[in-house]
Design an enzyme around this catalytic site. Structure first.
Site, PDB file in Angstrom:
ATOM      1  N   GLU A 142     -29.874  21.127   4.332  1.00  9.42           N
ATOM      2  CA  GLU A 142     -28.467  20.867   4.628  1.00  9.42           C
ATOM      3  C   GLU A 142     -27.943  21.835   5.688  1.00  9.42           C
ATOM      4  O   GLU A 142     -27.222  21.431   6.613  1.00  9.42           O
ATOM      5  CB  GLU A 142     -27.635  20.966   3.354  1.00  9.42           C
ATOM      6  CG  GLU A 142     -27.844  19.781   2.408  1.00  9.42           C
ATOM      7  CD  GLU A 142     -27.048  19.909   1.116  1.00  9.42           C
ATOM      8  OE1 GLU A 142     -26.410  20.965   0.913  1.00  9.42           O
ATOM      9  OE2 GLU A 142     -27.074  18.967   0.307  1.00  9.42           O
ATOM     10  N   HIS A 197     -22.001  13.536   1.165  1.00 13.26           N
ATOM     11  CA  HIS A 197     -22.110  13.583  -0.290  1.00 13.26           C
ATOM     12  C   HIS A 197     -21.425  12.386  -0.966  1.00 13.26           C
ATOM     13  O   HIS A 197     -21.384  12.320  -2.196  1.00 13.26           O
ATOM     14  CB  HIS A 197     -21.502  14.890  -0.826  1.00 13.26           C
ATOM     15  CG  HIS A 197     -22.329  16.106  -0.520  1.00 13.26           C
ATOM     16  ND1 HIS A 197     -22.351  16.703   0.725  1.00 13.26           N
ATOM     17  CD2 HIS A 197     -23.179  16.838  -1.293  1.00 13.26           C
ATOM     18  CE1 HIS A 197     -23.156  17.742   0.693  1.00 13.26           C
ATOM     19  NE2 HIS A 197     -23.674  17.843  -0.503  1.00 13.26           N
TER      20      HIS A 197
END
Length: 349
Positions: free
Chosen positions: A194, A228
């Protein structure tokens, strides 16, 4: 190494944005944009979609059957996350206006993304200490709770020896983590991929498009938060929760991932080191969200509350000095010198 100077110039640009120097020419320190803003935004959106989409690649494209075990499920996702990181790196290097791969200079290419050996311990220690201040209350609560063990445990500790017992506990916990697939997800693969995609690959592209560091710090985490939103689908279908609860959970996750993304982008821009937001990411995953209910119900709630306020005050007061680019870069020589460096790099690109 012009590529390293480029990243140092990027860090200096952000430094002078927050602390305007007295030099009259500092306002023109930013280099002429080499990418259009639309191209940069489209590239970042593509990286985010790629990162999320690759998670479903095995089943949607290769038509693989669903994973039979939780370990198999996450091992597939680890492979997909790593593949997405490699592809995002390709997009980033393709767009950047410097010939970093002309001589196959891997250290120079990695330096553009914040992978550097210089000032490494500062990039690990100071951001970690700064992040720990935000969790001073939970850390104090955990320390106070650990003193409330049963008498049998205390006697065992005395018999075994405190240092030896502490060493045994740490080694046993670390060994158990190596076999825990969720630990690999939360503390290794998740944070590393990430931060690579949403910080190391996106931030240089946005800066080269002429976005100010403040805009980069605010925009980049939005892609991180939006990435997300796939948890909404996973909450509704595999977990079989209703849409209202799924929307509430997903909205909350979007909020705190975006807020953390602002902090991570701030660390990355200020230090020029990818390891700075990485250690903060891992630490936050280890600590989780503060258990405010447990803190209020604790018999030591006043001490914990004081520790929380003390940590918050320390974080706010140390945020700028502890992330000063001068701590993480050698060539922070003032506004005029960094302006010349930025201009020389863009001319050489």
């Amino acid at each position: 190494m012009p590529e390293l100077v480029l990243f140092q110039g990027v860090v200096s640009k952000f430094w002078h944005h927050w602390f305007p120097p007295q030099a009259s020419g500092a306002a023109t320190m930013a280099a002429t944009p080499r990418l259009s803003s639309g191209t940069a935004m489209l590239a970042c959106a593509a990286m985010a979609v790629l990162y999320v989409g690759m998670l479903y690649f095995p089943c949607l494209v290769f038509r693989l059957p669903p994973a039979r075990t939780i370990n198999e499920h996450y091992i597939r996702r680890f492979a997909c996350s790593i593949a997405a990181s490699v592809l995002a790196s390709g997009i980033c290097f393709w767009l950047l206006p410097v010939k970093i791969l002309q001589n196959f200079d891997l250290p120079a290419a990695l330096a553009v993304l914040g992978i550097r050996r210089d000032h490494l311990w500062q990039a690990i220690f100071y951001p970690l200490l700064l992040t720990a201040l935000l969790y001073l209350g939970p850390l104090v609560m955990a320390a106070l709770d650990s003193t409330s063990d049963s008498d049998e445990e205390d006697e065992a500790k005395v018999e075994e020896g405190f240092i030896q017992g502490l060493y045994t506990k740490i080694t046993v916990n670390l060994w158990s983590l190596t076999a825990d697939i969720f630990a690999w997800r939360n503390y290794v693969v998740g944070p590393l991929t990430e931060e690579w995609v949403f910080r190391a690959c996106m931030v240089p592209v946005l800066l080269c498009a002429g976005y100010s560091p403040l805009k980069v710090m605010l925009l980049c985490p939005l892609f991180f938060g939006l990435a997300h939103l796939n948890h909404y689908w996973e909450t509704v279908y595999p977990e079989k929760r209703n849409h209202g609860i799924a929307a509430l959970i997903t909205g909350f996750r979007f909020a705190y991932t975006t807020i953390f993304g602002w902090y991570a982008a701030f660390l990355y821009l200020r230090t020029g080191h990818l390891v700075a937001p990485l250690v903060a990411h891992v630490f936050c995953n280890v600590m989780g969200l503060p258990a405010l209910g447990d803190a209020i119900e604790s018999p030591h709630n006043k001490v914990i509350g004081f520790a929380f306020l003390l940590g918050l005050g320390g974080f706010v007061s140390l945020l700028h000095p502890a992330t000063s680019p001068a701590l993480y870069n050698t060539n922070t020589l003032g506004a005029y010198a960094m302006k010349m460096q930025m201009e020389s790099v863009t001319r050489s690109g």
